[in-house]
Structure formats: structure tokens, C-alpha cells
Design a protein around this motif. Structure first.
Motif, PDB file in Angstrom:
ATOM      1  N   SER A  37      -3.293 -24.723 -28.746  1.00 23.71           N
ATOM      2  CA  SER A  37      -4.060 -23.484 -28.788  1.00 23.71           C
ATOM      3  C   SER A  37      -4.235 -23.031 -30.234  1.00 23.71           C
ATOM      4  CB  SER A  37      -3.364 -22.393 -27.963  1.00 23.71           C
ATOM      5  OG  SER A  37      -2.065 -22.142 -28.459  1.00 23.71           O
ATOM      6  N   PRO A  80      -6.018 -20.687 -26.028  1.00 21.87           N
ATOM      7  CA  PRO A  80      -5.751 -22.067 -25.625  1.00 21.87           C
ATOM      8  C   PRO A  80      -7.024 -22.906 -25.718  1.00 21.87           C
ATOM      9  CG  PRO A  80      -4.767 -20.525 -24.081  1.00 21.87           C
ATOM     10  CD  PRO A  80      -5.663 -19.724 -24.980  1.00 21.87           C
ATOM     11  N   ASP A  82     -12.883  -8.580 -21.067  1.00 18.33           N
ATOM     12  CA  ASP A  82     -13.491  -9.896 -20.863  1.00 18.33           C
ATOM     13  C   ASP A  82     -14.713 -10.082 -21.751  1.00 18.33           C
ATOM     14  OD1 ASP A  82     -11.615 -10.569 -18.987  1.00 18.33           O
ATOM     15  OD2 ASP A  82     -12.908 -10.243 -17.258  1.00 18.33           O
ATOM     16  N   GLY A 135      -7.671 -13.275 -18.798  1.00 21.83           N
ATOM     17  CA  GLY A 135      -7.818 -14.647 -18.346  1.00 21.83           C
ATOM     18  C   GLY A 135      -6.658 -15.475 -18.880  1.00 21.83           C
ATOM     19  N   GLN A 136      -6.960 -16.573 -19.592  1.00 17.13           N
ATOM     20  CA  GLN A 136      -5.925 -17.414 -20.174  1.00 17.13           C
ATOM     21  C   GLN A 136      -5.654 -17.059 -21.634  1.00 17.13           C
ATOM     22  OE1 GLN A 136      -6.050 -21.687 -18.950  1.00 17.13           O
ATOM     23  NE2 GLN A 136      -7.946 -21.119 -17.930  1.00 17.13           N
ATOM     24  N   TYR A 137      -6.322 -16.037 -22.136  1.00 20.98           N
ATOM     25  CA  TYR A 137      -6.116 -15.586 -23.504  1.00 20.98           C
ATOM     26  C   TYR A 137      -5.072 -14.465 -23.520  1.00 20.98           C
ATOM     27  CZ  TYR A 137     -10.756 -17.752 -23.714  1.00 20.98           C
ATOM     28  OH  TYR A 137     -11.808 -18.615 -23.589  1.00 20.98           O
ATOM     29  N   SER A 138      -4.379 -14.317 -24.648  1.00 15.82           N
ATOM     30  CA  SER A 138      -3.442 -13.201 -24.793  1.00 15.82           C
ATOM     31  C   SER A 138      -3.660 -12.518 -26.134  1.00 15.82           C
ATOM     32  CB  SER A 138      -1.995 -13.676 -24.668  1.00 15.82           C
ATOM     33  OG  SER A 138      -1.664 -14.566 -25.721  1.00 15.82           O
ATOM     34  N   VAL A 143      -3.304  -9.484 -21.520  1.00 14.81           N
ATOM     35  CA  VAL A 143      -3.774 -10.785 -21.047  1.00 14.81           C
ATOM     36  C   VAL A 143      -5.191 -10.648 -20.515  1.00 14.81           C
ATOM     37  CG1 VAL A 143      -3.380 -12.669 -19.439  1.00 14.81           C
ATOM     38  CG2 VAL A 143      -1.430 -11.526 -20.501  1.00 14.81           C
ATOM     39  N   THR A 148      -8.182 -25.453 -23.939  1.00 16.55           N
ATOM     40  CA  THR A 148      -8.908 -25.810 -22.710  1.00 16.55           C
ATOM     41  C   THR A 148      -9.890 -24.730 -22.265  1.00 16.55           C
ATOM     42  OG1 THR A 148      -7.156 -27.296 -21.977  1.00 16.55           O
ATOM     43  CG2 THR A 148      -8.661 -26.459 -20.293  1.00 16.55           C
ATOM     44  N   PRO A 149      -9.472 -23.451 -22.086  1.00 17.88           N
ATOM     45  CA  PRO A 149     -10.467 -22.448 -21.688  1.00 17.88           C
ATOM     46  C   PRO A 149     -11.553 -22.224 -22.739  1.00 17.88           C
ATOM     47  CG  PRO A 149      -8.348 -21.413 -22.165  1.00 17.88           C
ATOM     48  CD  PRO A 149      -8.119 -22.880 -22.128  1.00 17.88           C
ATOM     49  N   SER A 164       1.867 -25.344 -29.117  1.00 21.55           N
ATOM     50  CA  SER A 164       0.982 -25.383 -27.953  1.00 21.55           C
ATOM     51  C   SER A 164      -0.395 -25.849 -28.413  1.00 21.55           C
ATOM     52  CB  SER A 164       0.873 -24.000 -27.296  1.00 21.55           C
ATOM     53  OG  SER A 164       0.264 -23.074 -28.176  1.00 21.55           O
ATOM     54  N   THR A 182     -15.469 -13.051 -15.046  1.00 20.73           N
ATOM     55  CA  THR A 182     -15.370 -14.374 -14.425  1.00 20.73           C
ATOM     56  C   THR A 182     -15.624 -14.301 -12.922  1.00 20.73           C
ATOM     57  OG1 THR A 182     -13.792 -15.143 -16.101  1.00 20.73           O
ATOM     58  CG2 THR A 182     -13.836 -16.335 -14.019  1.00 20.73           C
TER      59      THR A 182
END
Length: 298
Positions: free
Chosen positions: A50, A107, A160, A25-28, A23, A109-110, A48, A210
Motif C-alpha cells: 500500500s 492499499p 467516499d 472502504g479499504q482506505y484509512s 475508514v 489493490t483497491p 504492506s 460504492t
């Protein structure tokens, strides 16, 4: 009307073998592989908002993919090829041959938040034809494979930065946006000082891009580019340099063995410590210690 062979069985559901996800952040990030999949099993991919970026690590002879109940693709993919699927389309897949791939879940949104930081404000859509050969995506994802083997020991700054580069490349080449980047002047004195303090404070456990960017009141991508302009190094390279510097001090002023010094400085194990130390200094930790502190045991 579809042929019966093009319609997925209604109740043949399941999940394929996979590694533990990494993982960022919001990514996997997930490695999926199976040398002998059940050709009668159809996998329902959870819906989803994404995108799933799928990079083939080996040749994939045959599979079927449905979107919204309609057959969207039938065939195989060669090694190093990439496909991007939107997971809001009720995706189902059927593996008809052995496979080994890397799947990155992005996803929406991010991804849009990252673009907004760069001055792009619109809803993103990605269009990458199945089986696209993109060496940039392939080599970026290849660099993540070692982290999947030891997710608890991962260099978060490095992951990241790879994900930031990957998202930037994908949105620029396959998105409905024209990517724009603000000219970079480098970090101010206070920003550089704050970044150094934070990295030094998190040598053992690491810190994300981040968090560093937020402390410097910058976007992630701008911070990364400004940091490199100021130091000549990417943030994760600076972290490794500081870990090696701390290790040198411990080797000079303590009697800790090299294995413990490596762990105290945030390296995964002694092998990792030795490899990075050799790359940055040109010599091994044991030789460096013997030369600078004769008579000290390793």
C-alpha cells in the motif's frame, strides 16, 4: 557504507500518538501529532502492499526516513507539503521535532480497481518527491479533518467522494498511468429513481457511493459524475437536501423538538442540523418552523 548516525537503532520501536482512524472502504485516514516526540525512538512502519500519503498540517522541522535499512531522507517539511511512501519497502522513521500530519493509507489493490473502472489496466506505482506542494491534495485532506473528530457521525457519501477525488488526482499526477474518463451522459430514469430510493431509505445512517454505483451498474467515479450531471448536485449534497426536506415535514406535522428532529433525519446533533438547514434554506430551523407553523414550540 553508512555512517552510524544514518543507521536506525535495531530495537527502538514504537508507535506515535494518533487520532482514531477514519475508514472509507479499504482506505484509512489518520491524524498523527506529537508536540514532544522522543528523538531516540525509531518507528517501524508495518509492511504492506500500500501507499501512505502524508500531508503536513504544521511545519515539521526535522526527521529521518529509512527504506530497506538505507537512509532515504533527512530533513524537514513545510506546512501543506505532501509525501507518498510505498509501505512494502520496510519503512522506518525517526521524529526529531514536533509534528502534526494527516496520513492516508491507500492499499494498491483497491487503487488499481478504481483505475480499472476507468479503463486503465496496469500495476500502479506512485512517485511523489518528499515535501511536494500540492494544493489539491492539501485542501481535499483538509476537508476530512472534521470527520476525524466524529467518525461515528460521518457523512459516508461525502468521505467516499473526497477519497475518490483524491485517488483520481494522485494517480493522474504521480502515477505511471494516463488517466482517462469516459464521457458522461447522466443517469437513466431507472438509475436516478433507484439512487433516490436508496438515499431516501438511508437518510439516518447514510450510504456509500460504492453501494449506490453497484445498484446502478456503474463504476463509482462514473456514477458520481453522472449523478451530478443529472441533478446538479453531488450525491452527498443530495443526501443533505433530502434530510432537510424530511426535517421540514417533521416540523410541520409533528410536535418533536428540533434536537430530536435533527437526530431522526441523520444529523450529528442540533448544531449540525441548524448549520446545514441554514445553508440550504437561508434561515434557521426555529425561524422556519415559526413562520410555517405559528405557535408551535421549538
Amino acid at each position: 557504507m553508512h555512517k552510524s548516525s544514518d543507521v536506525p537503532p535495531a530495537h527502538a520501536k514504537g508507535v506515535g500518538p494518533a487520532s482514531s482512524p477514519l475508514v472509507a472502504g479499504q482506505y484509512s485516514i489518520l491524524r498523527n501529532r506529537d508536540s514532544n516526540p522522543d528523538p531516540n525512538k525509531v518507528l517501524d512502519i508495518p509492511c504492506s502492499d500500500s501507499f501512505s500519503v502524508i500531508v503536513q498540517l504544521e511545519d515539521f522541522a526535522s526527521h529521518r526516513l529509512w527504506r530497506g535499512g538505507q537512509l532515504a531522507y533527512k530533513g524537514g517539511h513545510v506546512r501543506e507539503s505532501t509525501s507518498i511512501a510505498y509501505l512494502g519497502d520496510e519503512v522506518r522513521c525517526q521524529h526529531l521535532a514536533a509534528y502534526d500530519n494527516l496520513r492516508i493509507n491507500l492499499p494498491r489493490t483497491p487503487l488499481e480497481d478504481m483505475l480499472y473502472e476507468e479503463g486503465v489496466s496496469r500495476r500502479i506505482a506512485l512517485n511523489c518527491p518528499p515535501g511536494t506542494l500540492d494544493p489539491v491534495i492539501y485542501h481535499l485532506t483538509q476537508s476530512l479533518l472534521p470527520a476525524l473528530k466524529m467518525p461515528s457521525k460521518v457523512n459516508q457519501l461525502y468521505v467516499d467522494q473526497v477519497m475518490l477525488a483524491l485517488c483520481t488526482h494522485i494517480s493522474s499526477h504521480y502515477g505511471n498511468v494516463t488517466h482517462w474518463q469516459e464521457p458522461v451522459k447522466g443517469l437513466s430514469a431507472w438509475q436516478m429513481r433507484r439512487a433516490e430510493e436508496l438515499i431516501a431509505h438511508h437518510l439516518a445512517d447514510g450510504i456509500s457511493v460504492t453501494e449506490l454505483a453497484q445498484e446502478c451498474s456503474l463504476s463509482r467515479s462514473y456514477f458520481t459524475r453522472a449523478f451530478k450531471r443529472s441533478t446538479g448536485m453531488a450525491p452527498h449534497e443530495w443526501l443533505l437536501k433530502m434530510r432537510v426536506d424530511k426535517a421540514k415535514q417533521l416540523m410541520l406535522h409533528s410536535r418533536l423538538n428540533l434536537s430530536q428532529i435533527g437526530l431522526d433525519c441523520g444529523f450529528a446533533d442540533q448544531s449540525h442540523f441548524s448549520r446545514i438547514f441554514l445553508r440550504l434554506t437561508g434561515t434557521s430551523p426555529s425561524r422556519w418552523r415559526r413562520f410555517h407553523r405559528p405557535g408551535n414550540p421549538d
